[in-house]
Each structure stands twice: as structure tokens, then as C-alpha cells.
Scaffold this motif. Structure first.
Motif, PDB file in Angstrom:
ATOM      1  N   ILE A  16      52.656  45.478  49.409  1.00 58.51           N
ATOM      2  CA  ILE A  16      51.643  45.562  50.450  1.00 58.51           C
ATOM      3  C   ILE A  16      51.363  44.164  50.961  1.00 58.51           C
ATOM      4  N   GLN A  17      50.869  44.059  52.167  1.00 59.15           N
ATOM      5  CA  GLN A  17      50.466  42.772  52.725  1.00 59.15           C
ATOM      6  C   GLN A  17      48.958  42.777  52.871  1.00 59.15           C
ATOM      7  N   VAL A  18      48.336  41.695  52.416  1.00 58.06           N
ATOM      8  CA  VAL A  18      46.893  41.554  52.421  1.00 58.06           C
ATOM      9  C   VAL A  18      46.547  40.223  53.078  1.00 58.06           C
TER      10      VAL A  18
ATOM     11  N   GLN B 281      51.719  38.846  49.899  1.00 57.73           N
ATOM     12  CA  GLN B 281      52.325  40.119  49.541  1.00 57.73           C
ATOM     13  C   GLN B 281      52.101  40.357  48.055  1.00 57.73           C
ATOM     14  N   LEU B 282      51.753  41.597  47.746  1.00 56.53           N
ATOM     15  CA  LEU B 282      51.500  42.002  46.368  1.00 56.53           C
ATOM     16  C   LEU B 282      52.212  43.319  46.118  1.00 56.53           C
ATOM     17  N   PRO B 283      52.488  43.626  44.864  1.00 61.15           N
ATOM     18  CA  PRO B 283      53.082  44.932  44.583  1.00 61.15           C
ATOM     19  C   PRO B 283      52.089  46.049  44.894  1.00 61.15           C
ATOM     20  N   GLN B 284      52.597  47.171  45.343  1.00 61.80           N
ATOM     21  CA  GLN B 284      51.739  48.323  45.581  1.00 61.80           C
ATOM     22  C   GLN B 284      50.994  48.644  44.292  1.00 61.80           C
ATOM     23  N   GLY B 285      49.713  48.965  44.397  1.00 61.01           N
ATOM     24  CA  GLY B 285      48.895  49.240  43.216  1.00 61.01           C
ATOM     25  C   GLY B 285      48.171  48.012  42.698  1.00 61.01           C
TER      26      GLY B 285
ATOM     27  N   ARG C  95      41.949  41.467  41.318  1.00 62.42           N
ATOM     28  CA  ARG C  95      42.263  40.483  40.266  1.00 62.42           C
ATOM     29  C   ARG C  95      43.670  39.917  40.474  1.00 62.42           C
ATOM     30  N   ASP C  96      44.620  40.779  40.853  1.00 65.98           N
ATOM     31  CA  ASP C  96      45.987  40.325  41.115  1.00 65.98           C
ATOM     32  C   ASP C  96      46.028  39.389  42.326  1.00 65.98           C
ATOM     33  N   ALA C  97      45.230  39.684  43.341  1.00 68.08           N
ATOM     34  CA  ALA C  97      45.171  38.825  44.526  1.00 68.08           C
ATOM     35  C   ALA C  97      44.621  37.452  44.163  1.00 68.08           C
TER      36      ALA C  97
END
Length: 90
Positions: free
Chosen positions: A11-13, A33-37, A41-43
Motif C-alpha cells: 500500500i502507499q501511504v 510503501q508498506l506491506p498490505q496489513g 506502528r509499522d509506518a
């Protein structure tokens, strides 16, 4: 919209930074970009891994799409994440 997580999907945030946080990361906004789900905290971890990002707190105040959110909130493609610095006044 399906809640199904597709392996390998990303996903793009958009991340926004204000005041001291903007100075720390050297930008008003960054697209990541982060993995879907992924969660907020991951961001935060992704931003802290960038140059200057390690100066950010591990658990900053955050908003998603202009609403305060907890770090376990799952992000969706196109979300806007604001890193909100502490406010001093008097």
C-alpha cells in the motif's frame, strides 16, 4: 472492498510532518510503501529507519485521515498519516 490480505501486496501511504518533526525528517511530507496489513506502528518504524527519522519518538501522537489513531490501527492504501509533535504553550 475486501479485507483479504494478498501476499506480497503493498500500500502507499502519505506521511505528514509538522514543526520539530518536519525539521527532524527534513520534509513536510513523504510517500512510503508498506506491506498490505501494515499498522501505524509499522509506518513509524519505516520513517524512523530513514535518515533523520531516528530522532522521532518511538510512539508519537498520530492521526490517520485527520483523526487521532492508536499505533495498532491497520492502514489502507491512500491513507494520510500525520505525525503530531507535542505542543508547548502558556
Amino acid at each position: 472492498m475486501s479485507d483479504e490480505v494478498v501476499p506480497g501486496a503493498v500500500i502507499q501511504v502519505k506521511t505528514l510532518f509538522f514543526a520539530a518533526y518536519r525539521d527532524m525528517v527534513g520534509a513536510e511530507e513523504l510517500d512510503i510503501q508498506l506491506p498490505q496489513g501494515a499498522t501505524l506502528r509499522d509506518a513509524v518504524r519505516a520513517i524512523r529507519a530513514r535518515p533523520g527519522g531516528d530522532a522521532l519518538p518511538e510512539d508519537p501522537a498520530l492521526a490517520v485521515n485527520r483523526e487521532y489513531a492508536s499505533s495498532n490501527r491497520v492502514l489502507e492504501n491512500g491513507d494520510e498519516v500525520a505525525f503530531i509533535p507535542p505542543v508547548a504553550g502558556g
